[in-house]
Design a protein around this motif. Structure first.
Motif, PDB file in Angstrom:
ATOM      1  N   ILE A 110      -8.883  42.574 -24.692  1.00 22.74           N
ATOM      2  CA  ILE A 110      -9.888  42.259 -26.051  1.00 22.74           C
ATOM      3  C   ILE A 110      -9.403  43.832 -26.188  1.00 22.74           C
ATOM      4  O   ILE A 110      -9.408  43.914 -27.919  1.00 22.74           O
ATOM      5  CB  ILE A 110     -11.191  42.357 -25.398  1.00 22.74           C
ATOM      6  N   GLN A 113      -6.366  44.166 -28.379  1.00 22.52           N
ATOM      7  CA  GLN A 113      -6.620  43.098 -29.358  1.00 22.52           C
ATOM      8  C   GLN A 113      -7.374  43.745 -30.669  1.00 22.52           C
ATOM      9  O   GLN A 113      -6.806  44.334 -32.265  1.00 22.52           O
ATOM     10  CB  GLN A 113      -7.484  41.510 -28.936  1.00 22.52           C
ATOM     11  N   LYS A 114      -8.265  44.281 -29.862  1.00 18.44           N
ATOM     12  CA  LYS A 114      -9.388  45.234 -31.531  1.00 18.44           C
ATOM     13  C   LYS A 114      -8.701  46.704 -31.794  1.00 18.44           C
ATOM     14  O   LYS A 114      -8.781  46.654 -33.042  1.00 18.44           O
ATOM     15  CB  LYS A 114     -10.475  45.485 -30.940  1.00 18.44           C
ATOM     16  N   ARG A 115      -7.545  47.067 -31.517  1.00 18.59           N
ATOM     17  CA  ARG A 115      -7.329  48.306 -31.737  1.00 18.59           C
ATOM     18  C   ARG A 115      -6.241  47.590 -32.647  1.00 18.59           C
ATOM     19  O   ARG A 115      -5.957  48.265 -33.743  1.00 18.59           O
ATOM     20  CB  ARG A 115      -6.235  48.979 -30.046  1.00 18.59           C
ATOM     21  N   VAL A 117      -5.947  45.014 -34.432  1.00 18.00           N
ATOM     22  CA  VAL A 117      -6.502  44.842 -35.772  1.00 18.00           C
ATOM     23  C   VAL A 117      -7.359  45.638 -35.834  1.00 18.00           C
ATOM     24  O   VAL A 117      -6.712  46.004 -37.864  1.00 18.00           O
ATOM     25  CB  VAL A 117      -7.956  43.858 -35.207  1.00 18.00           C
ATOM     26  N   GLN A 118      -7.303  46.716 -35.985  1.00 19.10           N
ATOM     27  CA  GLN A 118      -7.771  47.512 -36.488  1.00 19.10           C
ATOM     28  C   GLN A 118      -6.099  48.249 -37.205  1.00 19.10           C
ATOM     29  O   GLN A 118      -7.002  49.433 -38.544  1.00 19.10           O
ATOM     30  CB  GLN A 118      -8.811  48.983 -35.910  1.00 19.10           C
ATOM     31  N   PHE A 299     -18.467  40.531 -26.599  1.00 20.35           N
ATOM     32  CA  PHE A 299     -17.837  39.807 -27.868  1.00 20.35           C
ATOM     33  C   PHE A 299     -17.702  38.433 -27.645  1.00 20.35           C
ATOM     34  O   PHE A 299     -18.040  37.548 -28.581  1.00 20.35           O
ATOM     35  CB  PHE A 299     -16.038  40.615 -27.512  1.00 20.35           C
TER      36      PHE A 299
END
Length: 308
Positions: A110, A113-115, A117-118, A299
């Motif tokens: 996760i 994945q967040k990195r 997207v950002q 999350f």
């Protein structure tokens, strides 16, 4: 060097059949089952077999139990290759990356994945950085590449695909190949096939064999199944031993069984062993926790609420 012909390092120094001592020109061969008696020839071994058979089986069983009831240092899943924290035995808290067949914890997955997207990056494997597959077909292509280089994790995963698609024979073949390469999870899945008779003829002996191989490899679910098997066969002392080992690997059901044994088992487990199992279980569970994993769970919980 010991001068005692009776034994050296636990081995006989003479042929158990004819009595001839081992020397430079006489090489003694050890019995492969009991690992104790030795023979100067195949002929002597065959002649001595009727006398040795009963004791050999007893000694072989003792040796097997020494291996079977040894507490593994860790579970069969090992550590996440990114954060190097032990993986939880909960299958929902880790994911197998088909490209490299590394088991990655949800925390690292996760966070990656967040990195992405950002920073508007392409979705890639958090470990090997291979582009993420877009569909099941690409997943299987990646797995086949890993199978070609004899990756047992890929074979086990492909076997699971076969099983859920109804190809039980294909599942058996993939699990068998993975088990031959030492994959504890594949041994556990094979035991299930032998238990249900799916893709192979039902066979309790082979079921138990694969459960034991999986348990030796650190699989707590196989260990708990062995405990249930021993209980059904009236061997409660062996069942408790299995439960203690499984509990120390973080298995909740095994711990609950120990609680019942301690409360109603009439001495099946001592206070000291029960306390050690409780501590071991808590240590195993705590070892799998991290801020990143807690954030990942939060999350997923938010996603579930939004979907509901």
């Amino acid at each position: 060097m010991s001068t005692n012909l009776e034994s050296e390092n636990g081995l006989m120094m003479y042929c158990a059949s004819c009595g001839i001592a081992g020397a430079d020109d006489i090489k003694l061969r050890t019995c492969t089952a009991c690992k104790f008696v030795r023979y100067c020839s195949v002929k002597c071994q065959k002649e001595h077999r009727p006398k040795h058979k009963k004791e050999c089986k007893k000694r072989a069983a003792e040796l097997r139990d020494e291996i079977l009831f040894k507490q593994p240092e860790c579970g069969d899943l090992g550590d996440c290759p990114i954060c190097c924290i032990p993986l939880s035995i909960d299958a929902q808290k880790s994911i197998l990356m088909a490209c490299c067949c590394k088991m990655v914890c949800v925390g690292c997955n996760i966070a990656n994945q967040k990195r992405e997207v950002q920073e508007s990056m392409e979705n890639k494997c958090p470990f090997c950085r291979h582009p993420a597959p877009y569909n099941e077909k690409e997943v299987k292509i990646n797995l086949m590449r890993r199978i070609e280089v004899n990756d047992p994790a890929a074979m086990r995963q492909m076997g699971q695909f076969c099983y859920y698609e109804g190809d039980h024979r294909g599942a058996f073949e993939n699990f068998s190949k993975a088990a031959e390469l030492g994959n504890a999870g594949a041994h556990y899945l094979l035991s299930s096939l032998y238990d249900k008779g799916e893709g192979v003829k039902k066979d309790e002996k082979k079921e138990v064999f694969h459960l034991e191989q999986a348990a030796i490899g650190g699989n707590p679910f196989a260990r708990n199944n062995l405990a249930n098997f021993e209980t059904l066969n009236g061997r409660d002392d062996r069942a408790v031993k299995h439960c203690i080992i499984a509990a120390k690997l973080g298995h909740d059901d095994a711990l609950e069984s120990l609680k019942l044994s301690y409360a109603y088992g009439k001495g099946l487990i001592s206070k000291e062993d029960f306390a050690a199992a409780l501590r071991g279980h808590q240590t195993a569970v705590n070892a799998t926790k991290s801020p990143a994993r807690e954030a990942a769970e939060a999350f997923y919980q938010r996603q579930e609420k939004q979907q509901s």
